[in-house]
Write an enzyme that holds these catalytic residues in place. Sequence first.
Site, mmCIF file in Angstrom:
data_model
loop_
_atom_site.group_PDB
_atom_site.id
_atom_site.type_symbol
_atom_site.label_atom_id
_atom_site.label_comp_id
_atom_site.label_asym_id
_atom_site.label_seq_id
_atom_site.Cartn_x
_atom_site.Cartn_y
_atom_site.Cartn_z
ATOM 1 N N ASP A 40 3.987 -1.696 -5.410
ATOM 2 C CA ASP A 40 3.905 -1.950 -3.971
ATOM 3 C C ASP A 40 4.169 -0.622 -3.270
ATOM 4 O OD1 ASP A 40 4.346 -2.653 -1.331
ATOM 5 O OD2 ASP A 40 5.362 -4.541 -1.842
ATOM 6 N N HIS A 41 3.121 -0.089 -2.651
ATOM 7 C CA HIS A 41 3.226 1.257 -2.088
ATOM 8 C C HIS A 41 4.064 1.296 -0.807
ATOM 9 C CE1 HIS A 41 2.408 5.380 -1.934
ATOM 10 N NE2 HIS A 41 1.091 5.401 -2.030
ATOM 11 N N ARG A 42 4.447 0.113 -0.275
ATOM 12 C CA ARG A 42 5.342 0.126 0.885
ATOM 13 C C ARG A 42 6.732 0.560 0.465
ATOM 14 N NH1 ARG A 42 4.487 -6.009 2.565
ATOM 15 N NH2 ARG A 42 4.855 -6.116 0.328
#
Length: 440
Positions: free
Chosen positions: A411-413
Amino acid sequence: MPTPVKLPALGENIDSADVVNVLVAPGETVAKDQPLLEVETGKASVEIPSPASGVVKDVLAKTGDTVAVGGTILTLEGADNTAAASAPPATDSTDEPAAAGNNADRILPAAQPQPTSSAAAKPLLAAEAQPRLSEVPEPGPSGRRLVPAAPTVRRFARQVGVEITEVRGSGPGGRISIDDVKAHAKRLLSAPAGSREPARELPDFTRWGDVELQPMSSIRKLTAQAMAYSWANVPQVTHHDLADITRLEELRQRYGPRVEAAGGKLTMTAILVKVVASALAVFPKFNASVDVAAQRIIRKLYINVGVAVDTDRGLLVPVIKNAGTKSIATIAAELVELATRARERKLSADELQGATFSVSNLGGIGGTGFDPIVNWPEAAVLGVSRAQMQPVWNSESFQPRLLLPLCVTYDHRLIDGADAARFLHWVCEALEEPILLSLE
Ligand code: CAO
């Protein structure tokens, strides 16, 4: 007058179940708590016990049917109606169609369902009457599902434009409060634009040839929902690396018989679960979840590793709890046990919940690489492909080495590309130099 027995609430977010086995026949005398049906609630098998003693009159549910929670499964004659008093309370029906509410005194919701293994499914309220069982459940006559919420809460949901049936209740039995509605509204506002786009209509495929219609199994429905949700809501990236497992494979062959004697199978998956659990302790971001509504990160202080298991009913992900505290031999034995029961449809709901990270090994089947999807609300998943002997240059010559393709989708967040590179490099090093596991 025969008494209808209804499919009881089965767990969070479960509004229907597939009938896999009908255990009684018309004319049969049943005792209270005697199993009536075996159903699949999403991914776990559950037995539905009789809420009262009596004689079975009509069995409406058939193997293969999808039954809505609250739908009638059979009728009982001579049933002890006092059993209804011990049933979960009926849903508020003040501003909903009368389907369940008006008949509440004559309807026997089946007693609390029992997972086919020891762990208990979470009980939930909600009784939506569904008169017909042989099709995928439709919404009630008003087009809305009955949900446990007070009229004031429903009114508030309408005022703020929230569809009450989509709200997850945090109260006892899933009861929805005004705070739940507010939290749901916040989540909607933070959802990426376009994620609520209505489904587009399919073309008429029969224009080009014959087609066959097959109902989706409950596993397929849940997998479709979960994957679509993750794909639409989690900005995810996959990072790849190769681990040289030549020496590890020698060790695996050497110590395999010892693990087999303990009831396990020393496979790459078991080793990877242990290595990943150790990596998660070093890289806690990979063991966390993003709470967008509250704008915070939830760090889990336990490490539970889900393992993707391919079954004839579809993908199941049983969970090895507290994997970091277990030896590889223990994990190997647990994995054999969980995978076997997954394939025999014997996992409980509890065994499929609570993962903080997942491992998906397709190497036993084949392929040089794939990009798995994050199993939301987890933050990352490890993908494993087939190890192959390859020539590797060691500055002087090419040497045959066994290389294992690994990837991590994240999850790149929450996780940056550099984090992912470091995480996967750590996993590769631990596989290449297992002694590192005991050093960190
Ligand atoms: N590279 C090379 N060989 C591999 C391998 C890999 N990455 N992974 C497994 N193998 C080999 C094993 O060593 C075994 O060989 P032997 O029988 O000669 O020892 C063989 O493949 C079969 O392995 P297995 O399936 O018995 O055991 P496992 O622990 O490796 O896998 C499980 C267990 C449950 C992960 C597997 O059975 C499975 O279901 N995999 C599919 C998972 C899946 O569908 N993922 C996709 C989900 S979508 O992201």
